[in-house]
Motif scaffolding. Sequence first.
Motif, PDB file in Angstrom:
ATOM      1  N   GLY A 287       0.793  -1.215   0.000  1.00  0.00           N
ATOM      2  CA  GLY A 287       0.000   0.000   0.000  1.00  0.00           C
ATOM      3  C   GLY A 287       0.823   1.260   0.000  1.00  0.00           C
ATOM      4  N   ALA A 288       2.076   1.182   0.468  1.00  0.00           N
ATOM      5  CA  ALA A 288       2.955   2.349   0.493  1.00  0.00           C
ATOM      6  C   ALA A 288       3.761   2.505  -0.790  1.00  0.00           C
ATOM      7  N   GLY A 289       3.514   1.629  -1.761  1.00  0.00           N
ATOM      8  CA  GLY A 289       4.220   1.720  -3.029  1.00  0.00           C
ATOM      9  C   GLY A 289       5.553   1.002  -3.064  1.00  0.00           C
ATOM     10  N   GLN A 290       5.887   0.283  -1.978  1.00  0.00           N
ATOM     11  CA  GLN A 290       7.163  -0.439  -1.933  1.00  0.00           C
ATOM     12  C   GLN A 290       7.017  -1.791  -2.620  1.00  0.00           C
ATOM     13  N   MET A 291       7.994  -2.143  -3.456  1.00  0.00           N
ATOM     14  CA  MET A 291       7.963  -3.436  -4.136  1.00  0.00           C
ATOM     15  C   MET A 291       8.174  -4.549  -3.110  1.00  0.00           C
ATOM     16  N   ARG A 292       7.152  -5.378  -2.934  1.00  0.00           N
ATOM     17  CA  ARG A 292       7.214  -6.450  -1.936  1.00  0.00           C
ATOM     18  C   ARG A 292       7.421  -7.818  -2.561  1.00  0.00           C
ATOM     19  N   LEU A 293       7.041  -7.949  -3.839  1.00  0.00           N
ATOM     20  CA  LEU A 293       7.217  -9.218  -4.541  1.00  0.00           C
ATOM     21  C   LEU A 293       7.851  -8.924  -5.883  1.00  0.00           C
ATOM     22  N   HIS A 294       9.068  -9.376  -6.041  1.00  0.00           N
ATOM     23  CA  HIS A 294       9.810  -9.123  -7.279  1.00  0.00           C
ATOM     24  C   HIS A 294       9.441 -10.169  -8.333  1.00  0.00           C
ATOM     25  N   PRO A 295       9.644  -9.846  -9.620  1.00  0.00           N
ATOM     26  CA  PRO A 295       9.148 -10.725 -10.689  1.00  0.00           C
ATOM     27  C   PRO A 295       9.512 -12.196 -10.480  1.00  0.00           C
ATOM     28  N   LEU A 296       8.497 -13.045 -10.514  1.00  0.00           N
ATOM     29  CA  LEU A 296       8.711 -14.484 -10.371  1.00  0.00           C
ATOM     30  C   LEU A 296       7.698 -15.236 -11.221  1.00  0.00           C
ATOM     31  N   SER A 297       8.041 -16.472 -11.539  1.00  0.00           N
ATOM     32  CA  SER A 297       7.172 -17.347 -12.328  1.00  0.00           C
ATOM     33  C   SER A 297       7.044 -18.687 -11.618  1.00  0.00           C
ATOM     34  N   LEU A 298       5.813 -19.204 -11.561  1.00  0.00           N
ATOM     35  CA  LEU A 298       5.529 -20.476 -10.901  1.00  0.00           C
ATOM     36  C   LEU A 298       4.386 -21.181 -11.591  1.00  0.00           C
ATOM     37  N   GLU A 299       4.391 -22.509 -11.549  1.00  0.00           N
ATOM     38  CA  GLU A 299       3.247 -23.310 -11.967  1.00  0.00           C
ATOM     39  C   GLU A 299       2.729 -24.085 -10.763  1.00  0.00           C
TER      40      GLU A 299
END
Length: 526
Positions: A287-299
């Motif tokens: 909510g504060a605009g901070q990146m909390r989850l960086h690009p990732l890929s999963l199945e």
Amino acid sequence: MSDLLHNQETRPADLPAGAPPLLTLSGIAKYFPGVVANKDVSIDFYPGEIHALLGENGAGKSTLMNIVTGLYQPDEGELILDGYGVRFESPEAAIAAGIGMVHQHFKLVSRFTVAENLALGWRETGFRLSASAMARRAEVEAERYGLDIRPSARIDTLTSGEQQRVEILRVLSRGARLLILDEPTAVLSPLEVGELYAALRRFRDGGGAVILISHKLDEIMALADRVTVLRHGRVSGTHLVAHTEPSTLVTEMIGRPVEQKSDYPRKMPRTDDDAVMVLENVSCRDGAGQMRLHPLSLEICAGEILGIAGVTGNGQSELSDLLAGLRSSETGHVLVDGKDMRGRGPNAFREAGIGYVPEDRLHKALAPALGVTENAVMRLFRTSPIGGRLAYHASEALRFTRSLLDQAQVSLAEPATPIRALSGGNQQRLVLARERMISHRALVASYPSRGLDIGAIALMRQTLADIRDEGRAVVLVSEDLDELMALSDRIAVLCGGRLMTVVPRGDYDRARIGALMSGRNGGASS
């Protein structure tokens, strides 16, 4: 062994003859309207011991400790400290007497530094203690108790383990002789758990007393000197840990044996391993605009449990919300059965067959002000036969609720009871049963065993294995490696919002996974 078999209290093994307890609870009772929280509780706590309190949800552990720390007053009985009867009118009075508690949810000021948070509890702080003087005092206190801290670091930049060390030091630096900890390892990585154990043993060996509230039998067996079991607000027994077995404690706690499984084998081979959910290069901010989850890929595949390992606060909450439609991705795509769900809300995910058990069950899965019936059907208001476009059928809602309570094994005379009146374990069982009915394709379960007792945890884990065996996908988010390794087909490790690796079941290595959870890429092989 006869004293153990007859539940007679035993003194610490290496206690000098005639040594008095630091604190005695004598015949303590506490009543609330319609509830006996504690009754005739008598326990001795000695200096130089770690004493565990074990019991189901609602067994009276928290109420008892609220009496010890001055939040509640006993209706019957007496507290005896250093041989004298005492009455703590407030938590401040308990702290002044040398009794301090570290709660499961830390009480630190997030925007203050470590030194500033510690100084808030020092009587001599006043307005004249400079930042450098506070830092020096913090370093002295940390060295005294063997706790590694960074005095100038802001609380909101610290890991959960670092924050816990500050919380413990804050209590100890105020002169605590008796330290009470409530589920202290719930938010720690395996490496941080080891560091906490070492700190508590140092405090004990220096003559301090520790009361450890825990649901984790392995934790109690590894750390405690004695354990007292509470059942229905009463003492079932007090034992020397070295002379008892986990199975004995479980039976004493809930009145029957519970199998502690380390593996949940499939009832039949998998017939479908198609991807139910696919994450393609997804990321998101808080909510504060901070990146909390960086690009990732999963199945996430049908008929499997994908475990998500990581210390709390490393992107698991954002990932869980993303998988349930409560949060939109900054980049990439979220696919359910090949359909792009990016930007669509939780109703769309529910209609696609995705159930969600969030970590904050009371505020994200339930409406605390409403009754059990409303909470049972809140995700199904628009679904026949309970509801439709303009209709709500109360009789169908009540019928559904009673069925759900039976499935969840929650005994409740009146479904109109406010949901907040249920224990945490019963709330969790109800949420899990409701979301299981929704999860035709996948269930996302975020910390589903947090705060549950041993019997409830066993039931929850078996439920997740049953959902897997029905051919549905399960995403299990947990910081408990034993739980993840027992249930998961694969474990994805998160640290700092980044996907460190995905480990298949045949390659599980506890030390390596624990190191990756802490951001330490080494990790000795087990």
